[in-house]
Design an enzyme around this catalytic site. Structure first.
Site, PDB file in Angstrom:
ATOM      1  N   THR B 152      -3.614  -2.093   9.410  1.00  0.00           N
ATOM      2  CA  THR B 152      -3.939  -0.771   9.410  1.00  0.00           C
ATOM      3  C   THR B 152      -5.505  -0.415   8.898  1.00  0.00           C
ATOM      4  O   THR B 152      -6.305  -0.691   9.439  1.00  0.00           O
ATOM      5  CB  THR B 152      -2.683   0.262   8.393  1.00  0.00           C
ATOM      6  N   LYS B 175       0.357  -7.601   5.756  1.00  0.00           N
ATOM      7  CA  LYS B 175      -0.544  -6.356   5.935  1.00  0.00           C
ATOM      8  C   LYS B 175      -0.207  -5.224   4.854  1.00  0.00           C
ATOM      9  O   LYS B 175       1.068  -5.295   4.437  1.00  0.00           O
ATOM     10  CB  LYS B 175      -0.556  -5.938   7.249  1.00  0.00           C
ATOM     11  N   THR B 186       7.893  -4.891  -0.636  1.00  0.00           N
ATOM     12  CA  THR B 186       6.356  -4.066  -0.429  1.00  0.00           C
ATOM     13  C   THR B 186       5.714  -4.590   0.783  1.00  0.00           C
ATOM     14  O   THR B 186       5.843  -5.600   1.379  1.00  0.00           O
ATOM     15  CB  THR B 186       5.318  -4.722  -1.645  1.00  0.00           C
ATOM     16  N   GLU B 266      -7.618  -0.740  -0.539  1.00  0.00           N
ATOM     17  CA  GLU B 266      -8.308   0.468  -0.133  1.00  0.00           C
ATOM     18  C   GLU B 266      -9.532   0.681  -1.213  1.00  0.00           C
ATOM     19  O   GLU B 266      -9.028   1.320  -1.971  1.00  0.00           O
ATOM     20  CB  GLU B 266      -7.685   1.771   0.200  1.00  0.00           C
ATOM     21  N   ASN B 388      -8.637   7.761   1.517  1.00  0.00           N
ATOM     22  CA  ASN B 388      -7.333   8.474   1.712  1.00  0.00           C
ATOM     23  C   ASN B 388      -7.361   9.916   1.682  1.00  0.00           C
ATOM     24  O   ASN B 388      -6.473  10.624   1.519  1.00  0.00           O
ATOM     25  CB  ASN B 388      -6.512   8.054   0.137  1.00  0.00           C
ATOM     26  N   SER B 393      -3.522   9.005   7.253  1.00  0.00           N
ATOM     27  CA  SER B 393      -3.123   7.246   7.542  1.00  0.00           C
ATOM     28  C   SER B 393      -1.766   7.139   6.821  1.00  0.00           C
ATOM     29  O   SER B 393      -0.996   7.908   6.437  1.00  0.00           O
ATOM     30  CB  SER B 393      -3.990   6.505   6.748  1.00  0.00           C
TER      31      SER B 393
END
Lengths: 393, 393
Positions: B152, B175, B186, B266, B388, B393
């Protein structure tokens, strides 16, 4: 008007040189009596700063003659030297005001793990002592100076007043912009009143008020080591307050200060009220709302004006069944009045939600009972990251 | 090399058109046998996505013939329509591969609260089915395409392999870049092996491995609704693996993937390992380390290369005595090898700490026992907020 609004209180804010900025950084609020009744609520953080350890001893008899507060250093994790600094500060205040050091509360705020400069502190206390002896020490300006002296990353002083038709007044000041997440208490708050109330009555009213105000502010999930909310009563109005009426007014004053703290939280661009409705118990509503308030993904989405309700439910789902009863597929979510999710399915289009105003309302209906609660939080912004990474605070 | 490294597995990654970017977004990993034993660990989030609800049913007999994964949508909080989409996807895979739909795991990742396009999904499954029948479906390239199709906000695919001298192999792909905080499981992870092991043996090994790897990664404190770690065994090596040796290799492979996930979180600019030593119990070490990993103030300080150890201790202090035994004034803290705090007092100057490398080590000694644990987290950066907040997302 704030701490000097009730009769029987004097205040001062001076520059002791503890803050690098050179601004006001030391405040004293003196209770002129006739009573010296008091109540406090301290942080529930186990890593308590030296001023907390000292002030807990002071509160053993419920009597407080004065409170001294400094910014520019938290005096936390500074060991026995740090405790001696706190003790010496209280002694200096006692000397200036002719009271017992055992009746002087001490509060500190700033960087953890650095010693405070005792020479600067005692010189500041001396200056503040002089100011307290002047005619203007009971003025609104003196209260404002004290409110300014306790600011750290706050951009404005926080003050509030409640006046009862029964003849008594409550005034308060607060500071806090980061580490805004309480255990029992939060941030530094000094509240004064000229009502006649016992220390036990003050304590009951203060716990009732903080439980639904400061304790429900959760700006960044980080609990401070130095949080203190203190309530001093001079009795100078001569009016015995009705405890229920006093508690209601005190709660309103604490709510006022809470929302001022939220509105000035570090780097925030939105003030978010997360309300959980129809929970099985008030404590469960608080638990669920707090979980959402601590989701960085939800908070970042709000910053981006993105009504990402999936992140709300993902946070709700982290709560165990032991901590809150609900059917995860029978939850409603509304954001700023738009019902984006009903019974766990998409309802109104998320595009209808307008997140451009600073004030944001998130309402979560658990369909599990009749209790409710609101947690006040903020969004997660570039400015929050910047303010908390660019320098030690 | 990843999921196709062990014998007995084919993989495909195709473009179904679910992702706006137009990249690969649907993957299938097919277990060619002779065995179809499997184990899974799912998110402990109570708000489970439809693919989780489906896959939990699939696992009732411990048999899995294939797993299909899509990015471009989480299929969470999409109600009965969403569940029907998951079911239909499994049926489409079953048709393509000639297996039972009840043996097909489904995983989805992406935005919560939006329906997936079933037409695109089934067309993608058809294309992937064709690819799986080609000679190259057991190649490293096919494994890589599958690893790419589940990305993603990941910037790179995550793959790992462990080869045993005993004659069996484990391969894995993962991922995950946001919502990286586990309950039991997770992110999306598919692990394959050609070892001969029962489903019960696989389950025991997988729980042992995830407990100390994926479950200790806490990048942003946010738990996903879709997390699934699956382990498929083909038995194609013909070698009965020693369970202990297999669990050890599996743990090493999971640790490898965990650190790849941490390194690609991220917006992160630091990979932070928070190690708690001399705790009274391993669970208490995890609790304390996790509290620090969830302090936004600590994480922002690390981003600013600020060794603000006071924020470490402030976070430690939020843990109740019931949850972890320690004397708050007898804690040591070292950051990147510099002992900045000893027994709750300042030790080495914080200026000695060099936080410019990406890797950061925080060691907290509780002096309360002999247990320890490490939580892997990241710093809180402008880029995290940007990624974010700027889009759903």
């Amino acid at each position: 008007m704030s701490v000097t609004a009730p009769t029987g209180f004097a205040a001062a804010g001076v520059t002791a040189g503890l803050k690098k900025s050179g601004g006001l950084d030391l405040a004293i609020v003196s209770n002129l009596g006739p009573l010296a009744n008091a109540a406090t609520v301290f942080t529930s953080n186990r890593c308590k700063a030296n001023p907390i350890l000292w002030s807990q001893q002071v509160m053993s008899d419920g009597q407080v003659s004065a409170i001294v507060l400094n910014s520019g250093g938290a005096n936390c994790y500074t060991g026995t030297i740090g405790f001696q600094t706190t003790h010496a500060t209280a002694e200096a205040v006692a000397d200036q005001l002719g009271v017992s050091a055992g009746d002087v509360l001490v509060c500190s705020t700033g960087l953890i793990g650095e010693q405070l400069d005792l020479g600067k502190l005692t010189a500041g206390v001396f200056d503040a002592g002089l100011a307290l002896k002047s005619d203007t020490a009971i003025s609104a300006e003196a209260g404002l100076a004290a409110a300014q002296a306790i600011m750290t990353t706050d951009t404005k002083p926080k003050q509030a007043v409640q006046v009862s038709p029964a003849g008594w007044t409550i005034g308060g000041m607060a500071k806090g912009a980061g580490m805004l997440a309480p255990g029992l208490a939060t941030m530094l708050v000094v509240i004064t009143t000229d009502a006649v109330l016992t220390s036990a009555q003050l304590d009951a009213a203060l716990r009732e008020a903080t439980r639904v105000t400061f304790d429900r502010l959760d700006s960044d999930g980080c609990m401070s080591t130095n949080d203190t909310v203190s309530l001093l009563a001079s009795g100078a109005s001569g009016v015995e307050a009705d405890p229920a009426a006093f508690a209601a007014a005190l709660t309103e004053l604490c709510r006022d200060l809470t929302l001022q703290l939220q509105g000035d939280a570090e780097g925030a661009s939105h003030d978010v009220a997360i309300s959980v409705r129809n929970a099985a118990a008030e404590s469960e509503a608080v638990t669920v709302a707090r979980a959402v308030s601590r989701s960085n993904l939800f908070k970042a989405a709000i910053y981006g004006n993105d009504p990402n309700w999936g992140r709300v439910l993902a946070a709700v789902g982290t709560i165990s069944e032991a901590d809150a009863a609900f059917d995860p597929y029978n939850i409603d979510v509304a954001i700023n009045g738009i019902q984006v999710c009903t019974a766990g399915e998409p309802d109104q289009p998320r595009d209808l939600v307008d997140l451009t105003p600073r004030a944001v309302s998130v309402v979560i209906d658990l369909h599990a009972g009749t209790a409710g609660a609101t947690i006040w939080t903020n969004d997660l912004t570039h400015d929050y990251v910047e303010e908390n990474s660019a320098y030690s605070s």
